[in-house]
Design a protein around this motif. Structure first.
Motif, mmCIF file in Angstrom:
data_model
loop_
_atom_site.group_PDB
_atom_site.id
_atom_site.type_symbol
_atom_site.label_atom_id
_atom_site.label_comp_id
_atom_site.label_asym_id
_atom_site.label_seq_id
_atom_site.Cartn_x
_atom_site.Cartn_y
_atom_site.Cartn_z
ATOM 1 N N GLU A 123 0.475 13.877 5.830
ATOM 2 C CA GLU A 123 -0.935 13.973 5.434
ATOM 3 C C GLU A 123 -1.651 12.625 5.366
ATOM 4 O OE1 GLU A 123 -1.437 16.371 1.927
ATOM 5 O OE2 GLU A 123 0.224 17.693 2.492
ATOM 6 N N MET A 124 -0.900 11.544 5.408
ATOM 7 C CA MET A 124 -1.522 10.228 5.267
ATOM 8 C C MET A 124 -1.332 9.364 6.508
ATOM 9 S SD MET A 124 -0.524 9.364 1.308
ATOM 10 C CE MET A 124 -0.740 10.594 0.023
ATOM 11 N N SER A 125 -1.126 10.008 7.661
ATOM 12 C CA SER A 125 -0.834 9.268 8.894
ATOM 13 C C SER A 125 -1.997 8.384 9.341
ATOM 14 C CB SER A 125 -0.461 10.234 10.014
ATOM 15 O OG SER A 125 -1.511 11.154 10.262
ATOM 16 N N LYS A 126 -3.227 8.710 8.934
ATOM 17 C CA LYS A 126 -4.393 7.895 9.291
ATOM 18 C C LYS A 126 -4.627 6.754 8.306
ATOM 19 C CE LYS A 126 -6.917 11.557 11.700
ATOM 20 N NZ LYS A 126 -8.164 12.359 11.755
ATOM 21 N N HIS A 127 -3.883 6.809 7.213
ATOM 22 C CA HIS A 127 -4.055 5.800 6.165
ATOM 23 C C HIS A 127 -2.925 4.777 6.142
ATOM 24 C CE1 HIS A 127 -6.579 8.968 3.732
ATOM 25 N NE2 HIS A 127 -7.156 8.592 4.855
ATOM 26 N N LEU A 128 -1.689 5.264 6.287
ATOM 27 C CA LEU A 128 -0.513 4.406 6.158
ATOM 28 C C LEU A 128 0.122 4.148 7.520
ATOM 29 C CD1 LEU A 128 1.097 6.301 3.125
ATOM 30 C CD2 LEU A 128 -0.449 4.327 3.027
ATOM 31 N N ASP A 129 0.721 2.969 7.686
ATOM 32 C CA ASP A 129 1.394 2.625 8.936
ATOM 33 C C ASP A 129 2.636 3.504 9.097
ATOM 34 O OD1 ASP A 129 3.268 1.289 10.756
ATOM 35 O OD2 ASP A 129 1.858 -0.374 10.732
ATOM 36 N N THR A 141 6.619 13.770 -2.054
ATOM 37 C CA THR A 141 5.752 12.615 -1.837
ATOM 38 C C THR A 141 6.001 11.998 -0.469
ATOM 39 O OG1 THR A 141 5.599 12.128 -4.203
ATOM 40 C CG2 THR A 141 5.121 10.321 -2.691
ATOM 41 N N LEU A 142 7.256 11.841 -0.096
ATOM 42 C CA LEU A 142 7.582 11.271 1.212
ATOM 43 C C LEU A 142 7.058 12.157 2.350
ATOM 44 C CD1 LEU A 142 11.231 10.002 0.557
ATOM 45 C CD2 LEU A 142 9.172 8.590 0.799
ATOM 46 N N ASN A 153 8.275 5.294 8.033
ATOM 47 C CA ASN A 153 9.605 5.701 8.514
ATOM 48 C C ASN A 153 10.690 4.813 7.939
ATOM 49 O OD1 ASN A 153 8.621 7.825 10.047
ATOM 50 N ND2 ASN A 153 8.516 6.632 11.946
ATOM 51 N N HIS A 154 10.417 3.515 7.846
ATOM 52 C CA HIS A 154 11.378 2.595 7.227
ATOM 53 C C HIS A 154 11.574 2.944 5.753
ATOM 54 C CE1 HIS A 154 12.592 -0.440 10.146
ATOM 55 N NE2 HIS A 154 11.362 -0.438 10.642
ATOM 56 N N PHE A 155 10.488 3.307 5.070
ATOM 57 C CA PHE A 155 10.576 3.648 3.647
ATOM 58 C C PHE A 155 11.423 4.902 3.461
ATOM 59 C CE2 PHE A 155 8.386 4.916 -0.489
ATOM 60 C CZ PHE A 155 9.017 3.932 -1.227
ATOM 61 N N ILE A 156 11.217 5.896 4.316
ATOM 62 C CA ILE A 156 12.052 7.097 4.287
ATOM 63 C C ILE A 156 13.508 6.707 4.568
ATOM 64 C CG2 ILE A 156 12.540 9.286 5.471
ATOM 65 C CD1 ILE A 156 9.469 9.486 5.948
ATOM 66 N N GLY A 157 13.674 5.733 5.484
ATOM 67 C CA GLY A 157 15.006 5.240 5.819
ATOM 68 C C GLY A 157 15.736 4.629 4.644
ATOM 69 N N VAL A 158 14.997 4.022 3.703
ATOM 70 C CA VAL A 158 15.606 3.462 2.494
ATOM 71 C C VAL A 158 16.357 4.556 1.749
ATOM 72 C CG1 VAL A 158 15.130 2.467 0.214
ATOM 73 C CG2 VAL A 158 13.918 1.585 2.221
ATOM 74 N N PHE A 159 15.734 5.717 1.606
ATOM 75 C CA PHE A 159 16.335 6.826 0.863
ATOM 76 C C PHE A 159 17.435 7.522 1.671
ATOM 77 C CE2 PHE A 159 12.221 6.077 -1.034
ATOM 78 C CZ PHE A 159 12.493 6.150 -2.392
ATOM 79 N N GLY A 179 0.814 -1.211 0.000
ATOM 80 C CA GLY A 179 0.000 0.000 0.000
ATOM 81 C C GLY A 179 0.847 1.260 0.000
ATOM 82 N N ILE A 180 1.905 1.273 0.798
ATOM 83 C CA ILE A 180 2.810 2.417 0.867
ATOM 84 C C ILE A 180 3.533 2.613 -0.465
ATOM 85 C CG2 ILE A 180 5.025 3.166 1.878
ATOM 86 C CD1 ILE A 180 3.922 1.982 4.574
ATOM 87 N N CYS A 181 4.042 1.536 -1.020
ATOM 88 C CA CYS A 181 4.784 1.625 -2.282
ATOM 89 C C CYS A 181 3.863 1.956 -3.453
ATOM 90 C CB CYS A 181 5.542 0.316 -2.536
ATOM 91 S SG CYS A 181 6.767 -0.039 -1.254
ATOM 92 N N ASP A 182 2.626 1.505 -3.382
ATOM 93 C CA ASP A 182 1.604 1.811 -4.381
ATOM 94 C C ASP A 182 1.356 3.317 -4.426
ATOM 95 O OD1 ASP A 182 -0.465 1.295 -6.250
ATOM 96 O OD2 ASP A 182 -1.967 1.220 -4.662
ATOM 97 N N VAL A 183 1.160 3.919 -3.255
ATOM 98 C CA VAL A 183 0.936 5.365 -3.154
ATOM 99 C C VAL A 183 2.157 6.121 -3.677
ATOM 100 C CG1 VAL A 183 0.713 7.289 -1.531
ATOM 101 C CG2 VAL A 183 -0.722 5.257 -1.261
ATOM 102 N N PHE A 184 3.350 5.684 -3.249
ATOM 103 C CA PHE A 184 4.575 6.376 -3.649
ATOM 104 C C PHE A 184 4.731 6.388 -5.161
ATOM 105 C CE2 PHE A 184 9.117 6.411 -4.680
ATOM 106 C CZ PHE A 184 9.509 7.590 -4.052
ATOM 107 N N ASP A 185 4.558 5.232 -5.801
ATOM 108 C CA ASP A 185 4.758 5.180 -7.254
ATOM 109 C C ASP A 185 3.667 5.950 -7.988
ATOM 110 O OD1 ASP A 185 6.342 4.042 -9.518
ATOM 111 O OD2 ASP A 185 4.375 3.223 -10.038
#
Length: 241
Positions: free
Chosen positions: A213-219, A206-207, A224-230, A183-189
């Motif tokens: 803005e999407m704290s109620k939608h995404l874990d 986007t990050l 934070n881990h996804f941001i950590g990738v970058f 779901g997170i990667c879907d939104v990002f792409d």
């Protein structure tokens, strides 16, 4: 020093995989294609686990426009990178990659005029699109996929942690980690590729949007881990300069 992709012919690999995924969407019941998909997922995991893999370099060869089959490949690459950052083992990463490649499979059962529409969808059209997770889940089961997490990633990648998602209105811990990651990667792409009615939002913006803005939608922990990738990759680049 610019990080290089492994393998060196990653652009050709991306193009070939895109063609395979396109065939799968044209004929989801073809078991041979599913076997090919698992091989692709395994190859991607091996590539991404290599020390010299660079997700930001990979972004430069991603298709600039949004198409279902290339989107599925992009989401799979991001999902594997995110799963790696979380600490998943190789087998789970391979399963996650397969689930991500198939997450939009149900769109093969929805009218092309809706899926390929140049512009915003009407309410009726959007309601039709919202059927794709259940349709994809049913197709995946028909072709013999039994792994619960792979199936959950396909069926539940549009669930939201506050319970307002679809199709099952699951909340937070009820949502499988595969579905949360996809779901997170879907939104990002979706936000970082061009569409007929809007341009890319850009990686940084986007990050920030996903975090704030999407704290109620995404874990939030997984975001934070996804941001950590970058962030991790930026550190690599700085160390090599």
């Amino acid at each position: 020093m610019k990080l290089k992709l492994i393998p060196k012919n990653m652009k050709d690999f991306y193009s070939n995989v895109g063609e395979t995924i396109n065939k799968i969407f044209e004929n989801p019941q073809a078991l041979k294609n599913v076997a090919e998909l698992e091989i692709i997922s395994n190859d991607m995991v091996s590539t991404i686990l290599h020390d010299n893999f660079s997700v930001s370099s990979f972004i430069t060869i991603l298709a600039s426009d949004y198409y279902t089959h290339t989107h599925s490949l992009n989401v799979s690459v991001y999902a594997i990178c995110l799963g790696k950052h979380i600490g998943m083992n190789k087998k789970d990463l391979e399963d996650l990659g397969t689930s991500a490649l198939l997450h939009d499979l149900g769109k093969s059962k929805i009218s092309d005029s809706i899926i390929n529409k140049n512009g915003l969808l009407t309410e009726h059209e959007f309601n039709e699109v919202k059927k794709h997770p259940m349709l994809g889940w049913a197709l995946a089961r028909q072709i013999g996929i039994t792994n619960k997490s792979i199936l959950a990633g396909i069926k539940n990648h549009h669930e939201r942690v506050d319970g307002t998602g679809y199709p099952d209105k699951l909340k937070d811990e009820q949502i499988d980690i595969f579905a949360k990651i996809i779901g997170i990667c879907d939104v990002f792409d979706a936000l970082t590729t061009n569409k007929s009615y809007k341009n890319s939002t850009g990686t940084f913006n986007t990050l920030v949007m996903m975090k704030k803005e999407m704290s109620k939608h995404l874990d939030g922990k997984i975001v934070n881990h996804f941001i950590g990738v970058f962030k991790e990759e930026m550190n690599k680049v700085q160390q090599n300069n």
